[in-house]
Design an enzyme around this catalytic site. Sequence first.
Site, PDB file in Angstrom:
ATOM      1  N   GLU A  31      -1.662  -5.399  -5.634  1.00  0.00           N
ATOM      2  CA  GLU A  31      -3.026  -4.898  -5.389  1.00  0.00           C
ATOM      3  C   GLU A  31      -3.111  -3.398  -5.659  1.00  0.00           C
ATOM      4  O   GLU A  31      -3.406  -2.619  -4.754  1.00  0.00           O
ATOM      5  CB  GLU A  31      -3.409  -5.154  -3.918  1.00  0.00           C
ATOM      6  CG  GLU A  31      -3.331  -6.593  -3.478  1.00  0.00           C
ATOM      7  CD  GLU A  31      -3.512  -6.752  -1.960  1.00  0.00           C
ATOM      8  OE1 GLU A  31      -3.533  -5.737  -1.233  1.00  0.00           O
ATOM      9  OE2 GLU A  31      -3.642  -7.898  -1.520  1.00  0.00           O
ATOM     10  N   CYS A  55     -22.185  23.157   4.484  1.00  0.00           N
ATOM     11  CA  CYS A  55     -22.061  24.102   5.592  1.00  0.00           C
ATOM     12  C   CYS A  55     -20.931  23.735   6.539  1.00  0.00           C
ATOM     13  O   CYS A  55     -21.181  23.415   7.710  1.00  0.00           O
ATOM     14  CB  CYS A  55     -23.383  24.155   6.336  1.00  0.00           C
ATOM     15  SG  CYS A  55     -24.700  24.560   5.217  1.00  0.00           S
TER      16      CYS A  55
HETATM   17  N1  LLP Z   1      -4.374  -3.359  -0.664  1.00  0.00           N
HETATM   18  C1  LLP Z   1      -4.777  -3.058   0.577  1.00  0.00           C
HETATM   19  C2  LLP Z   1      -4.793  -4.112   1.591  1.00  0.00           C
HETATM   20  C3  LLP Z   1      -5.179  -1.753   0.883  1.00  0.00           C
HETATM   21  O1  LLP Z   1      -5.575  -1.464   2.126  1.00  0.00           O
HETATM   22  C4  LLP Z   1      -5.156  -0.747  -0.117  1.00  0.00           C
HETATM   23  C5  LLP Z   1      -5.576   0.614   0.176  1.00  0.00           C
HETATM   24  C6  LLP Z   1      -4.743  -1.121  -1.415  1.00  0.00           C
HETATM   25  C7  LLP Z   1      -4.354  -2.436  -1.647  1.00  0.00           C
HETATM   26  C8  LLP Z   1      -4.698  -0.155  -2.554  1.00  0.00           C
HETATM   27  O2  LLP Z   1      -3.836   0.893  -2.325  1.00  0.00           O
HETATM   28  P1  LLP Z   1      -3.496   1.924  -3.514  1.00  0.00           P
HETATM   29  O3  LLP Z   1      -2.759   1.137  -4.577  1.00  0.00           O
HETATM   30  O4  LLP Z   1      -4.768   2.444  -4.026  1.00  0.00           O
HETATM   31  O5  LLP Z   1      -2.660   2.938  -2.856  1.00  0.00           O
HETATM   32  N2  LLP Z   1      -8.750   6.884   0.806  1.00  0.00           N
HETATM   33  C9  LLP Z   1      -7.314   7.085   0.772  1.00  0.00           C
HETATM   34  C10 LLP Z   1      -6.553   5.850   0.394  1.00  0.00           C
HETATM   35  C11 LLP Z   1      -6.824   4.665   1.297  1.00  0.00           C
HETATM   36  C12 LLP Z   1      -6.075   3.433   0.894  1.00  0.00           C
HETATM   37  C13 LLP Z   1      -6.505   2.270   1.712  1.00  0.00           C
HETATM   38  N3  LLP Z   1      -5.932   1.020   1.323  1.00  0.00           N
HETATM   39  C14 LLP Z   1      -6.999   8.236  -0.170  1.00  0.00           C
HETATM   40  O6  LLP Z   1      -7.906   8.817  -0.750  1.00  0.00           O
HETATM   41  O7  LLP Z   1      -5.832   8.608  -0.325  1.00  0.00           O
END
Ligand code: LLP
Length: 420
Positions: free
Chosen positions: A275, A344
Amino acid sequence: MNTFAYRDGHYFAENVAVRQIADVVGTPFYCYSRAAIEARYDAIAGALKEFDALVCYAVKANSNQALIGLLAARGAGADVVSEGEMRRALAAGIPASKIVYSGVAKTVREIEFALQQDIRQFNVESEQELRVISAAAVRLNRIAHVAFRINPNVDAGTHEKISTGKAENKFGIAIEYARRAYDEARALPGIEVRGVDLHIGSQIMNLAPFEAAFSRIAELVEDLRRAGHTISTIDLGGGLGINYDRQNDKAPGIDDYAKIVRKTVGHLDCRIIVEPGRWLVGNAGVLVSSVIYTKTNGATKFLIIDAAMNDFLRPSMYNAYHSIVGEQQTDAAQVLYDIVGPVCETGDTFARKRQLPEQDAGDLVVIEGAGAYGSVMASTYNTRPLIPEVMVDGDEFRVIRQRPDYDSMIALDIPWDAAG
Ligand code: LLP
């Protein structure tokens, strides 16, 4: 391939100068490269080919229809965490048979919607949730294919706000209780167990936590099989980190990640799901902004740009480092700037003491690595309209989300008298 690079002293996205886009759409805006996204998808799908892997793009990273659509055309599935994301994935052409649903607390309405679509798999977060899914499946006369999200109690070594695989995090079922959950699932109507699932965190820059977590999951699969459960799928989640700082970051390579997959779960003869979100799109996008003013207060020189924390939250929220460069490559004197937005709040800061060639009002600056968790986390705080998104493909660019106008933003509210 370096899709974002200088040519003749100006910053380009593929073959289009970002200045040219800015002249048409105005700043600030997000700019994505089609070629970069497709290249990343092909790289991960290629690296995991031997496992017959299904790459389920984590839609939360960037849910624009144009991006999901590109990935859908290449065969990607989707990992979604809400009805809204499920609808976005379906609308962009991802078949339900390639959608895995990983929400932390799925509501009855969301579960029913997913059952009606006949999605590939629910990644179940608790035994209580399992019972609700079972009851909904019976009511709708459907079968829910499930995997339990297992919390392997591994420290992913990433920012505390995006670490999900430790025992104290809210995610998944503690590995010690897994056996009990699978036994219950076997007995419940409307449920068919497909496999196991995990996701230990995001922006993970070291393969060791993956190796530890996947090994624990492999042992669990063997235990479950000994107890008579059929486990045919392992969903390894996302989380692979990327380089935000070109000089200092060293993200793991996708082939090394594939080696870990082979070593830990390769012998189990399971269909592998991954994922990835950030890994696919993070470095395929930048945020282009204009300098509004510069000013010096004591020892600090401020570069005040027209993008703000509401447009791009990562620096304020996680103290995230993003490289920020001038649109023009000049030999002007280098200056240490605090780069801030117009909102702000002191937290509306993109970088402190960052070296850039001297900038002037009207110059463009580019915040790199903004393709993931950028536009999707934006808000309209300070009644700032959501910023447009543009995709570049070779010599061409297209606006893939328009900037809303003020009237339509204000019209979402209903004055008291009209609300009666
Ligand atoms: N699968 C699940 C169940 C997840 O919760 C997430 C991300 C992913 C896959 C994908 O993860 P990635 O490959 O993108 O690391 N807003 C935060 C990141 C939050 C990630 C939440 N879950 C940031 O800007 O660093």
